[in-house]
Scaffold this active site. Structure first.
Site, short mmCIF file in Angstrom:
data_model
loop_
_atom_site.label_atom_id
_atom_site.label_comp_id
_atom_site.label_asym_id
_atom_site.label_seq_id
_atom_site.Cartn_x
_atom_site.Cartn_y
_atom_site.Cartn_z
N ILE A 7 0.87 -1.12 -0.08
CA ILE A 7 -0.15 0.11 -0.07
C ILE A 7 0.87 1.44 -0.29
CG2 ILE A 7 -1.61 1.61 1.39
CD1 ILE A 7 -2.94 -1.38 2.53
N ASN A 52 -1.69 5.44 8.70
CA ASN A 52 -1.66 5.21 10.26
C ASN A 52 -1.45 6.47 10.99
OD1 ASN A 52 -2.03 2.37 10.30
ND2 ASN A 52 0.23 2.05 9.95
N HIS A 95 -4.12 3.47 13.75
CA HIS A 95 -3.97 2.10 13.35
C HIS A 95 -4.94 1.33 13.15
CE1 HIS A 95 0.48 2.41 14.16
NE2 HIS A 95 0.32 3.17 15.17
N ASP A 154 -5.53 -1.11 9.72
CA ASP A 154 -5.94 -2.37 9.85
C ASP A 154 -6.94 -2.57 8.96
OD1 ASP A 154 -3.97 -2.97 11.75
OD2 ASP A 154 -5.18 -3.07 13.36
N GLU A 210 2.49 -3.93 5.33
CA GLU A 210 1.86 -3.84 4.38
C GLU A 210 2.19 -4.54 2.86
OE1 GLU A 210 4.83 -0.03 4.25
OE2 GLU A 210 3.86 -1.74 5.91
N ARG A 228 -4.35 -5.54 -13.10
CA ARG A 228 -5.78 -5.85 -12.62
C ARG A 228 -5.97 -5.42 -11.26
NH1 ARG A 228 -6.63 -10.57 -14.54
NH2 ARG A 228 -6.51 -11.91 -12.93
#
Length: 307
Positions: A176, A183, A188, A192, A218, A238
């Site tokens: 990510i 965060n 956090h 999550d 991540e 994709r």
């Protein structure tokens, strides 16, 4: 060659006298005790079930020593029988090489170099418990996808298979973008949420035979059997598009979440060890970040290509 059954570190073939009668546990199963996919269980429902590494096998096992059609398990009246199907390396039951053998509850079957299967009878409660144990050992607690240990075990076996049989194997790695900022800005729990939601989105885009795992923090990875580099680039794109189009709303906060993707493949990239494939895909991932994020890059020798 069979495993050393006298080694105390190996699996004991001694019979458990306290084991319930098969009459009280009427569902036949094979449970993987050693090899790839440890803990996975297969319910034996057909009159004949073929074990092998070929695509047509009912139970497909990735192991260098397993033949395409290695052995079969058959229901014959009140008995369950295992037969070797002329395999190259043989089928062993409780350490003895067999041609045909009537299975008893708890028998240990070795096929291939490292794979040991336990034959057993379960009732519905046994089945539920076994599946829960399997899932908890191999799944990441937050995202519910496979964990790093399972990923590395499968990568070893898939890589060896691809090199030996000269079949395509691709690895897609991604993470990510600006995850620390999510965060720091929203907390956090929001991070999550982003990880679990992204994992769900990606899970819906992969094939059943793909291995999707959380590699760390991540960072995520997908092992794609039978897909070459061009196919992996299309698959990575994709993933990128699906995540980019997904709405991430946490506590009425609309968060923009994107991923950077790196891909590598064999035999397009010459390598001898599975971690070389990880390194090539990881290098491509970080190049995707250097080039501006939210993009797909291929790597592993030669000029990178973006999509």
């Amino acid at each position: 060659m069979p495993l050393d059954w006298d080694d105390e570190t190996k699996i004991s073939a001694k019979e458990d006298l306290n084991r319930p009668s098969p009459k009280d546990r009427d569902r036949a199963y094979l449970i993987v005790l050693a090899g790839s996919s440890v803990g996975e269980m297969y319910k034996i429902t057909s009159e004949k079930t073929v074990i092998g590494r070929g695509q047509q096998a009912d139970i497909q096992v990735i192991d260098e020593g397993i033949s395409r059609r290695h052995a079969e398990i058959a229901h014959e009246g009140d008995h369950v029988v295992i037969r070797d199907l002329g395999s190259t390396n043989g089928t062993y039951c409780n350490g003895d090489k067999i041609g045909e053998h009537h299975l008893s509850d708890g028998d240990k079957i070795q096929v291939g170099s490292t794979t040991i299967l336990k034959f057993t009878f379960h009732d519905s409660l046994d089945e539920t418990f076994q599946r829960q144990m399997y899932e908890s050992a191999l799944r990441d607690g937050l995202t519910k996808i496979f964990n790093k240990k399972y990923f590395l075990d499968r990568l070893d076996s898939e890589f060896a298979y691809a090199i030996r049989h000269r079949t395509p194997l691709s690895l897609v790695m991604f993470d990510i973008d600006h995850f620390k900022k999510i965060n720091d800005s929203y907390g956090h729990l929001a991070g999550d949420y982003a990880l679990s939601t992204m994992s769900k989105v990606v899970s819906e885009t992969i094939r059943q035979e793909d291995v999707f795992a959380r590699y760390g923090g991540e960072e995520f990875a997908v092992i794609c059997r039978g897909i070459d580099l061009a196919g992996a680039l299309a698959f990575g794109e994709r993933i990128r598009r699906c995540v980019d189009a997904q709405a991430f709303v946490y506590s009425e906060i609309d968060m923009k979440v994107t991923v950077s993707v790196g891909v590598a493949a064999v035999p397009e990239v010459g390598m001898k060890e599975p971690m070389e494939l990880v390194g090539a895909a990881d290098d491509a991932l970080y190049q995707a970040k250097r080039l501006g994020r939210n993009r797909v890059v291929s790597g592993g020798g030669g000029e990178a290509k973006t999509r």
